[in-house]
Write an enzyme that holds these catalytic residues in place. Structure first.
Site, PDB file in Angstrom:
ATOM      1  CG  HIS A  97     -49.282 -49.017 -33.837  1.00  0.00           C
ATOM      2  ND1 HIS A  97     -50.397 -48.808 -34.623  1.00  0.00           N
ATOM      3  CD2 HIS A  97     -49.745 -49.376 -32.610  1.00  0.00           C
ATOM      4  CE1 HIS A  97     -51.482 -49.022 -33.880  1.00  0.00           C
ATOM      5  NE2 HIS A  97     -51.111 -49.363 -32.666  1.00  0.00           N
ATOM      6  CD  GLU A  99     -53.383 -46.699 -35.038  1.00  0.00           C
ATOM      7  OE1 GLU A  99     -52.702 -45.895 -34.372  1.00  0.00           O
ATOM      8  OE2 GLU A  99     -54.347 -47.329 -34.551  1.00  0.00           O
ATOM      9  N   GLY A 175     -59.237 -50.552 -31.950  1.00  0.00           N
ATOM     10  CA  GLY A 175     -60.211 -49.468 -31.953  1.00  0.00           C
ATOM     11  C   GLY A 175     -61.600 -49.865 -32.413  1.00  0.00           C
ATOM     12  CB  SER A 215     -60.976 -53.964 -28.508  1.00  0.00           C
ATOM     13  OG  SER A 215     -61.181 -53.244 -29.704  1.00  0.00           O
TER      14      SER A 215
HETATM   15  P1  13P Z   1     -57.263 -49.953 -28.912  1.00  0.00           P
HETATM   16  O1  13P Z   1     -56.961 -50.400 -27.511  1.00  0.00           O
HETATM   17  O2  13P Z   1     -57.940 -48.616 -28.965  1.00  0.00           O
HETATM   18  O3  13P Z   1     -58.012 -51.019 -29.666  1.00  0.00           O
HETATM   19  O4  13P Z   1     -55.875 -49.746 -29.658  1.00  0.00           O
HETATM   20  C1  13P Z   1     -54.911 -50.741 -29.602  1.00  0.00           C
HETATM   21  C2  13P Z   1     -53.643 -50.202 -30.110  1.00  0.00           C
HETATM   22  O5  13P Z   1     -53.498 -49.896 -31.278  1.00  0.00           O
HETATM   23  C3  13P Z   1     -52.538 -50.030 -29.152  1.00  0.00           C
HETATM   24  O6  13P Z   1     -51.343 -49.798 -29.798  1.00  0.00           O
END
Ligand code: 13P
Length: 254
Positions: A97, A99, A175, A215
């Protein structure tokens, strides 16, 4: 061909065990009979409760984890192994991911080791890729994603590809409330499929579910699902409330 939607919830670092169990109880009835592959990826601390108390023997619901280390055991403080996750009833594992790449310095080489380890332990990797806004604006999105896919799949056998899921998550859409255009998500998914086809052939590439993430919400999921190469979604924020996640699952059938 009508495709069976694949909808995965990535809760990230949200929900205590109590909150996770309550979510699982609330959502069960709402989506029990839907012909959708539903995967929920709670934080590690909540997996056992969701698995053993609530979702045991519920073929429609699958559990995923958000991360793991590639070794089975060892002196790796703070890490969790594929064997440990398997024991909890986990079927899927999110790997790479953005992140984790951004905040925990995960490289493509790490991602590749994790993908291989997951497959070797009968866990299905949901391998994430996606470009930053800067790279997209420079016209480098495809080149970037190509690098992530080629490196992430390095050394996999055709049998491995049969058990792979890929998620395209452009970083600028995560996000932010600013989702990619469905046609752009489709174009990148088609491109990812072509990379896999180049190495493993069209038939295998056609079997790999490619998810879009960034999103996704109840109002836009159908637009993504109507696109040829988008097989489902990896949902963050909108997967945290039972109502909204259930609506995403329902609206994914188009
Ligand atoms: P959002 O749906 O909050 O944009 O996040 C997507 C995400 O990172 C799923 O792994």
């Amino acid at each position: 061909m009508i495709k069976k939607p694949f909808i995965a919830a990535n809760w990230k670092m949200y929900k205590t065990t109590g909150e996770a169990v309550s979510f699982a109880q609330d959502i069960e009835e709402m989506i029990e009979d839907l012909d959708v592959e539903v995967v929920v990826c709670p934080p590690l601390t909540a997996i056992k409760s969701v698995s053993t108390i609530i979702w045991q023997d519920k073929p429609n619901f699958k559990l995923g984890a958000q991360n793991m280390f590639w070794e089975e055991e060892g002196a790796y403080t703070g890490e969790v192994s594929p064997l440990m996750l398997k024991e909890l009833g986990v079927d899927y594992i999110i790997v790479g991911h953005s992140e984790r790449r951004q905040y925990f310095a995960e490289t493509d080489a790490f991602v590749n080791k994790k993908v291989k380890s997951a497959l070797a332990h009968d866990l299905i990797p949901i391998m994430c890729c996606g470009e930053s806004l800067e790279r997209r604006e420079q016209g480098l999105a495809e080149r970037w994603v190509n690098g992530q896919i080629v490196a992430g799949l390095e050394g996999l056998s055709p049998g491995d590809i049969e058990r792979l899921v890929v998620a395209y998550e452009p970083i600028w859409a995560i996000g932010t409330g600013r989702n990619a255009l469905p046609e752009d998500a489709n174009a990148m998914s088609a491109y990812i499929r072509s990379i896999i086809a180049g190495a493993y052939g069209d038939e295998l590439a056609g079997q790999v579910p490619i998810l879009y993430g960034g999103s996704v919400k109840p109002e836009n999921i159908s637009d993504f699902m109507r696109e040829e190469h988008v097989d489902g979604a990896l949902v963050g924020g909108a997967s945290l409330k039972p109502d909204s996640f259930a609506k995403i699952c329902m609206n994914s059938i188009v």
